[in-house]
Structure formats: C-alpha cells, structure tokens
Write a protein that holds these residues in place. Structure first.
Motif, PDB file in Angstrom:
ATOM      1  N   ARG A   1      34.644  10.973  54.020  1.00  0.00           N
ATOM      2  CA  ARG A   1      33.965  11.961  54.869  1.00  0.00           C
ATOM      3  C   ARG A   1      33.924  13.318  54.171  1.00  0.00           C
ATOM      4  O   ARG A   1      32.920  14.030  54.224  1.00  0.00           O
ATOM      5  CB  ARG A   1      34.679  12.091  56.223  1.00  0.00           C
ATOM      6  N   LEU A   2      35.018  13.653  53.507  1.00  0.00           N
ATOM      7  CA  LEU A   2      35.075  14.929  52.794  1.00  0.00           C
ATOM      8  C   LEU A   2      34.076  14.947  51.639  1.00  0.00           C
ATOM      9  O   LEU A   2      33.309  15.901  51.472  1.00  0.00           O
ATOM     10  CB  LEU A   2      36.496  15.165  52.279  1.00  0.00           C
ATOM     11  N   PHE A   3      34.063  13.856  50.868  1.00  0.00           N
ATOM     12  CA  PHE A   3      33.192  13.801  49.698  1.00  0.00           C
ATOM     13  C   PHE A   3      31.716  13.806  50.083  1.00  0.00           C
ATOM     14  O   PHE A   3      30.866  14.341  49.359  1.00  0.00           O
ATOM     15  CB  PHE A   3      33.522  12.560  48.874  1.00  0.00           C
ATOM     16  N   SER A   4      31.405  13.251  51.243  1.00  0.00           N
ATOM     17  CA  SER A   4      30.003  13.167  51.669  1.00  0.00           C
ATOM     18  C   SER A   4      29.371  14.545  51.832  1.00  0.00           C
ATOM     19  O   SER A   4      28.152  14.694  51.746  1.00  0.00           O
ATOM     20  CB  SER A   4      29.892  12.394  52.983  1.00  0.00           C
ATOM     21  N   MET A   5      30.213  15.576  52.043  1.00  0.00           N
ATOM     22  CA  MET A   5      29.674  16.917  52.243  1.00  0.00           C
ATOM     23  C   MET A   5      29.192  17.554  50.936  1.00  0.00           C
ATOM     24  O   MET A   5      28.381  18.484  50.972  1.00  0.00           O
ATOM     25  CB  MET A   5      30.743  17.821  52.876  1.00  0.00           C
ATOM     26  N   VAL A   6      29.698  17.053  49.795  1.00  0.00           N
ATOM     27  CA  VAL A   6      29.336  17.678  48.519  1.00  0.00           C
ATOM     28  C   VAL A   6      28.871  16.653  47.487  1.00  0.00           C
ATOM     29  O   VAL A   6      28.739  16.985  46.310  1.00  0.00           O
ATOM     30  CB  VAL A   6      30.533  18.465  47.941  1.00  0.00           C
ATOM     31  N   ASP A   7      28.625  15.417  47.889  1.00  0.00           N
ATOM     32  CA  ASP A   7      28.234  14.358  46.959  1.00  0.00           C
ATOM     33  C   ASP A   7      26.931  14.751  46.270  1.00  0.00           C
ATOM     34  O   ASP A   7      25.887  14.850  46.916  1.00  0.00           O
ATOM     35  CB  ASP A   7      28.060  13.050  47.734  1.00  0.00           C
ATOM     36  N   PRO A   8      26.956  15.000  44.953  1.00  0.00           N
ATOM     37  CA  PRO A   8      25.739  15.431  44.251  1.00  0.00           C
ATOM     38  C   PRO A   8      24.596  14.436  44.394  1.00  0.00           C
ATOM     39  O   PRO A   8      23.437  14.827  44.524  1.00  0.00           O
ATOM     40  CB  PRO A   8      26.195  15.558  42.791  1.00  0.00           C
TER      41      PRO A   8
ATOM     42  N   ALA B   1      34.114  32.482  47.607  1.00  0.00           N
ATOM     43  CA  ALA B   1      33.568  33.698  47.011  1.00  0.00           C
ATOM     44  C   ALA B   1      32.602  33.408  45.868  1.00  0.00           C
ATOM     45  O   ALA B   1      31.768  34.250  45.533  1.00  0.00           O
ATOM     46  CB  ALA B   1      34.701  34.594  46.517  1.00  0.00           C
ATOM     47  N   THR B   2      32.676  32.221  45.256  1.00  0.00           N
ATOM     48  CA  THR B   2      31.729  31.886  44.184  1.00  0.00           C
ATOM     49  C   THR B   2      30.325  31.654  44.717  1.00  0.00           C
ATOM     50  O   THR B   2      29.359  31.656  43.944  1.00  0.00           O
ATOM     51  CB  THR B   2      32.187  30.626  43.422  1.00  0.00           C
ATOM     52  N   GLY B   3      30.201  31.400  46.020  1.00  0.00           N
ATOM     53  CA  GLY B   3      28.897  31.129  46.611  1.00  0.00           C
ATOM     54  C   GLY B   3      28.501  29.669  46.596  1.00  0.00           C
ATOM     55  O   GLY B   3      27.496  29.284  47.210  1.00  0.00           O
ATOM     56  N   LEU B   4      29.261  28.817  45.898  1.00  0.00           N
ATOM     57  CA  LEU B   4      28.965  27.384  45.867  1.00  0.00           C
ATOM     58  C   LEU B   4      29.418  26.729  47.174  1.00  0.00           C
ATOM     59  O   LEU B   4      30.290  27.260  47.873  1.00  0.00           O
ATOM     60  CB  LEU B   4      29.675  26.730  44.680  1.00  0.00           C
ATOM     61  N   PRO B   5      28.869  25.569  47.520  1.00  0.00           N
ATOM     62  CA  PRO B   5      29.332  24.863  48.714  1.00  0.00           C
ATOM     63  C   PRO B   5      30.810  24.494  48.576  1.00  0.00           C
ATOM     64  O   PRO B   5      31.268  24.089  47.499  1.00  0.00           O
ATOM     65  CB  PRO B   5      28.453  23.613  48.751  1.00  0.00           C
ATOM     66  N   VAL B   6      31.546  24.613  49.655  1.00  0.00           N
ATOM     67  CA  VAL B   6      32.972  24.292  49.676  1.00  0.00           C
ATOM     68  C   VAL B   6      33.256  23.445  50.911  1.00  0.00           C
ATOM     69  O   VAL B   6      32.895  23.832  52.027  1.00  0.00           O
ATOM     70  CB  VAL B   6      33.851  25.561  49.724  1.00  0.00           C
ATOM     71  N   ALA B   7      33.905  22.307  50.713  1.00  0.00           N
ATOM     72  CA  ALA B   7      34.217  21.412  51.833  1.00  0.00           C
ATOM     73  C   ALA B   7      35.719  21.169  51.889  1.00  0.00           C
ATOM     74  O   ALA B   7      36.390  21.037  50.867  1.00  0.00           O
ATOM     75  CB  ALA B   7      33.479  20.087  51.680  1.00  0.00           C
ATOM     76  N   GLY B   8      36.253  21.102  53.107  1.00  0.00           N
ATOM     77  CA  GLY B   8      37.663  20.813  53.309  1.00  0.00           C
ATOM     78  C   GLY B   8      37.897  20.242  54.680  1.00  0.00           C
ATOM     79  O   GLY B   8      36.964  20.120  55.496  1.00  0.00           O
ATOM     80  N   PHE B   9      39.141  19.900  54.965  1.00  0.00           N
ATOM     81  CA  PHE B   9      39.479  19.333  56.264  1.00  0.00           C
ATOM     82  C   PHE B   9      39.603  20.439  57.310  1.00  0.00           C
ATOM     83  O   PHE B   9      40.010  21.569  57.006  1.00  0.00           O
ATOM     84  CB  PHE B   9      40.780  18.535  56.184  1.00  0.00           C
TER      85      PHE B   9
END
Length: 660
Positions: free
Chosen positions: A644-651, A607-615
C-alpha cells in the motif's frame, strides 16, 4: 563500549574519571599554617585602570602580613606614575616604589623587584603579581601555604587565562565578566585534593616563589627581554636542582591578560620565547603535552567550569541526554545554543554519567558512576532547570526518574522539565512497538514482554512498575514539551494529568526545493533499523527486483538487503537535494513503523518538493497529511502495508497514469 571508545567511535569519549578527593562535601576548615610576611613584586607598565583594580584588591583581600614592591617601568601613559606615587605615599610602611627612568621590559622590571625583595630582612615567600591580575578574598594563605614544603619552589593558582592552568579549558583563556571570578573562587575554596598536582612550569601572572629557591636562582634570565618564557626558564633551572612546582586549584585568580602590549606583538614574543625554551630544554614540550594528555587538573577544571556556567545564567540548564546521536541530539544542540551555558548529564558511556559543561564556546567533560559527585558539581548554581531529554541507553533507566527528582533542591527554585523525543516515559519499548508492532499505547497490565524489562540486579519489572516510577517524575514536572500533536495525544493516554505543551521544532537547516525528476528510483531518507522500516524496504525490494531503492543514510548491518537497494551512508542536510539529483530519485518513502515524535527526515524529504509517502501514524503522518506533496496510507492491517505504501510512489504506476 570500551573498544568503540578506544577507536574513537563513541560520542562519550571526552573527559576523564571525576576524582572524589577534589570534591569536598563541606568547605575545608583547615586554615593552614600562619603565613609569614609575603613580599609582592608588582611590575607596572601603563594599564592604569587595571592597576587601580589590582591594588584595591590587594589591599582588601590579602589575609596575611604583606609588603608590596611596585616597579614603575617607564610607562608611556603620563598619568600612571603620579597616581602610583600618590597611592604608595598613603602606605609608607607597606609599599616600596621603584621608578625606572627608562623602560626595561617585563623581565628587567621583575628582576629589579626581585632584587629589592631579596634585600629585605624577612623570610616569607615572594609573590610575582601582574597588574592585570585581580586577587580574590583570602587569597594569600591559599597560594603560599604549599611553599612550607621545602621542595616546592613555586605555586600558581588556576585562572581564566593561564595556559595549562586555564578554565574552562587549557589554552590562552577567555575574558570574564564582573563578579564571575569571585563566584568561581567560591567553588575553588571547596576543592580539597592533597597532594597538589605538579606542573611543568608556573605561570607568572600570579606566582608564589619560595625565598629559599629564589636565593639559589635569584633572577629571571634577561635574554627573554620584555617577557614570555622567563618563568618557564626559572622553573626549569630550579627543577634541575631538585625543586617542584605546584598548581593550587583551591584558588582562582582573574587574569585580564595582554594589556601591556598588543596581541600581534604578544604572539610574536610568545613564538620567539617558545623557540628559545625548546632549544634550552628539549624535553619541555613533551612534558607539557604529557601534562595536557593526563591532565591531573581535569576534575577541578570541570568543577570551576560549571561554576563559570552557573555564573553566566540565572538558571543553569541541566539536560539528561543519551549517547546515540540522531534527531534528539540535533534538537538538544539547537536548544543548548539558545543558552549561554548548559550542562549535559549523558548516559550510555563507560561510566553511568558523563558530565559535560558547555560554556564560552568550549566543552569540558568528566565521567563518574556516583550521582553524589554530580550533585556536588551542580551545587554552585543558584537555580537549576533539570531537563529530561532522553535516557535510552542508560544501564538502569527505571532509576532515572528518582535520580532526577533527587537532584532538584527543595531549598532553591529548581524546576523539572521534560522533552518528549521518544516514548521512554511510557514504556521500556521507547518506540511503543510490541511483539505485533505498534498497536497504540499499551495498558499498564499488558503481558506483552516487549513492554517489560529487568534491572541490572535481575529484578523483573512490569509496565505497571515502569509507569509508577516514571509517573512520579511526570507528576512533578513543571512542563512536558512534545513536538507534535500526535505525540502529545499518545503521551496523554498514559499520563492524563501531565502539563503538556506542543512546540514543534524549528527547521534546523533549509533544504533546497527541486523540480520533479524523470528518474525512476525511490529514495528513503534517514538511517534505517527495524523501527524505522528496514524490514518494509527489504520486503518491497524483494517483491520488486527491477525497482531500485536508494537509502540516503545507514542501514542496521544485521538486516541484509537485496542488491537493488543502494545504501549511500551518512549525509548532511544541505546535501539532500543534490544527492536526490545524483541518484535520480523521483519520490521518497518514509517507512517508519513507529509513531515518531517529530521526524526531521520526513520534513526534510517534503522540503525537496518531491512526492513523499508514509504510514498514517505519529508525527510523520501528521506532517505528510498537512503537506501538498505528502501521502499517507494506514499501517493496519499490517498484511499488505508495504505494498500500500509503495503504490503511492510506484514509478511504473505513475507513468501509466500519466499516459492514460
């Protein structure tokens, strides 16, 4: 648990132990001694419609010889005196009418009535009754019988508005609807503790007075004017002479309350009277506080509150719930808010069962290890909805299904329902995690020790034993509610014939959307333990020492984390967006490694609108897959899953991709 309760850190600290002696299996057959003729003193001032109801009930329901002294105290309503005169004329042998030319106030009117009562050549007790008190069937014997003990000077029943004798809870009271008081009194008749509890003072709305003690202190003090405090003063004076004052929980009398003068005037009079009492009897306030703290009426108050709850709803919801808080507790509170009244059987406390009744915006609780006492408390409900919410933390969860089945009454239209907040009905490992993490729904014949357990007596249980016990409950459930398609599929793998309905939770609190941030920190929303992914975050933080991770929540203290993990602590949902700005969070990780049944935190992060990654598992994977700012990665193979999870949001990678 005892230490946590002593420090006030445990959810189950409310309430005292439920006393068996109050809860009779059958109504008492003891009719008591024959009550001699009672004299009822009834001060009257306005409130004609209530007066009519009061006198109708006195006529219909007084179960012993009686004489009524009505004192008409100069009512300003011109209809009151003519009506009362006509009514009294129809009962010349039973009613004495005293009409005052000028208003003396409550105490003056009562004293006039007491003088008249003491002048009568009878030996029976005197009952002070307000015209806004509505007595139930067969009330008089129950109220007056305790006065046969010579030391007892007064007896007061319980009521909806009687201060320390109020139901649901101690205080000024609540209004009742038509018929509720009589239903509550039906339960009151079954209450059976002896001796009756002593109280610091009687309450004058309906108060039986010993004639012998009244002869020693024959009047209320006129210093209390139009009322409030006069019965306290009388009780204190007689106590100083050796008298005792009792409550009769076996009688419930409705008190409509406050009809004679407005609430502002009433509050002012109470303040003035309270100050006067404190000056005269310096220890009285402390005695009242001690009574409230110890509350010898805790069990009858709980029983009568459940009777009130049962009277307020067609079907009384009874939730079996845990004591661990979290999403299941939040969902429980939302569901209870949709009902006017509900009962919670909470496990995981100092006693096996904490019985909470939620009614009239009040919560009352008691504790017991005896399910039979719970059964007796629920007996007043016409129909029950027995709802399994969560049993994690119970001392013997293998026995919960049979206990819930035993609470269902075959001669009533009781229903059994289940809410799937976790997978406890499928396995003692309620997250479905085995020794190798999550690998699907385990087969009953599995040898994985994570899916086996022991009972308190040491009996070993296999998963097949567990499924057999819980399967009986599932088979009898009228409905099993799941909160995501993913959890429904998993549940049906274990219980294919269950009547499953998918009903996602409504969003509890709106989370404000925010613009994408330029910060480099990665946030984790929600409390972390092993199943929620604490080890995943530790692995990532160790592998990326220059990356800061911020946990908006708490972390299991047994899992140490590197210095580049900031733990914010507890939070409220409406703070999430502001906290994300404060910490410079540009993306969220949802590292949970079990298939959640709903995941409030995932939806709040989205709901914050930021990217969210999970399994890609459970309800969290389902929510991420359906959201434009959600990203999923497979949990299998577990080797490399964190990266793999971190790669989706790695700044760093996101910045590099933008530059290219």
């Amino acid at each position: 648990m005892a230490v946590k309760c002593a420090l006030g850190l445990e959810l189950t600290t409310r309430g005292a132990d439920i006393e068996r002696s109050w809860l009779l299996e059958e109504p008492s057959t003891n009719a008591g001694t024959r009550t001699p003729e009672i004299t009822i003193v009834l001060p009257v001032y306005n409130a004609l419609e209530l007066l009519k109801k009061c006198l109708t009930r006195v006529e219909r329901f007084t179960n012993c010889p009686w004489h009524l002294v009505a004192v008409e105290d100069g009512s300003t309503d011109p209809a009151v005196r003519p009506w009362l005169t006509q009514w009294a004329s129809r009962h010349p042998d039973r009613v004495s009418l005293v009409c005052l030319d000028e208003n003396l106030g409550f105490v003056g009117a009562v004293n006039t009535g007491l003088d008249h009562a003491l002048s009568r050549d009878v030996d029976g007790p005197v009952v002070l009754l307000n015209s806004d008190a509505l007595v139930p069937e067969n009330w008089a014997n129950r109220l007056c019988d305790p006065l046969n003990e010579p030391s007892v000077a007064s007896v007061t029943p319980m009521s909806n508005a009687a201060e320390i004798l109020s139901v649901p809870d101690i205080g000024p009271g609540i209004p009742l609807r038509d018929g509720e008081a009589d239903k509550i009194d039906t339960v009151a008749r079954r209450l059976g503790a002896v001796p009756l509890p002593s109280i610091p003072t009687g309450v004058g709305f309906c108060m039986a007075l010993s004639r012998n003690w009244l002869r020693r202190v024959p009047r209320f003090d006129p210093a209390f004017g139009r009322g409030y405090g006069e019965e306290v003063d009388w009780c204190q004076k007689t106590r100083a002479l050796g008298a005792n004052h009792l409550c009769q929980p076996g009688l419930f009398v409705e008190h409509v309350g406050g009809q004679s003068f407005g609430s502002k005037e009433k509050s002012a009079r109470i303040r003035v009277a309270g100050a006067k009492i404190s000056r005269r009897y310096p220890r009285y306030d402390a005695e009242v506080q001690q009574f409230i703290s110890n509350d010898p009426l805790a069990t009858p108050r709980l029983a009568l509150s459940i009777a009130l709850a049962a009277a307020r709803v067609d079907r009384l919801p009874v939730f079996l719930a845990h004591s661990l808080g979290g999403g299941a507790e939040a969902a429980l509170r939302v569901e209870m808010a949709r009902h006017e009244a509900a009962v919670v059987l909470r496990v995981g406390g100092l006693r096996r069962w904490q019985v909470e009744v939620h009614v009239a915006r009040q919560v009352l609780a008691g504790r017991t290890d005896d399910i039979d006492l719970v059964r007796r408390l629920l007996a007043s409900a016409e129909a029950l909805d027995l709802i399994y919410s969560c049993g994690v933390g119970d001392s013997d969860p293998f026995g919960l299904p049979q206990i819930l089945l035993s609470l269902r009454r075959t001669d009533r239209s009781d229903r059994l329902l289940m809410r799937l907040h976790d997978y406890f009905p499928l396995s003692p490992s309620y997250t479905l995690l085995g020794r190798n993490g999550f690998s699907g729904v385990p087969a009953p014949e599995t040898s994985d020790p994570c899916h086996a357990t022991r009972r308190p007596d040491g009996t070993r249980l296999t998963l097949a034993d567990w499924r057999a016990a819980w399967g009986k409950l599932v088979a009898e459930c009228d409905e099993v509610t799941t909160f995501s398609q993913a959890s429904a599929r998993l549940f049906l793998e274990g219980y294919g014939n269950a009547n499953v309905k998918v009903r996602p939770h409504l969003r509890l609190v709106s989370v404000r959307r925010m613009a994408e941030q330029s910060g480099r920190r990665v946030g984790i929303l929600g409390h972390l333990n092993i199943q929620k992914g604490a080890l995943v975050i530790r692995e990532l933080a160790t592998a990326h020492p220059h990356q800061t991770f911020v946990v908006i929540g708490l972390v299991d203290s047994s899992i140490p984390l590197p210095r580049n993990v900031i733990v914010h602590g507890t939070y409220e949902r409406d703070e999430i967006t502001e906290l994300a700005r404060l910490y410079g969070i540009r993306a969220w990780l949802m590292p949970s490694v079990w298939p959640e049944t709903f995941s409030f935190a995932t939806r709040e992060a989205l709901a914050t609108g930021l990217p969210v990654a999970g399994f890609a598992l459970g309800a969290q994977g389902e929510a991420l897959r359906d959201a434009p700012n959600g990203f999923t990665v497979p949990l299998e193979p577990k080797s490399g899953a964190a990266e793999r999870l971190f790669s989706m949001v790695d700044p760093a990678r996101s910045t590099q991709a933008a530059a290219e």
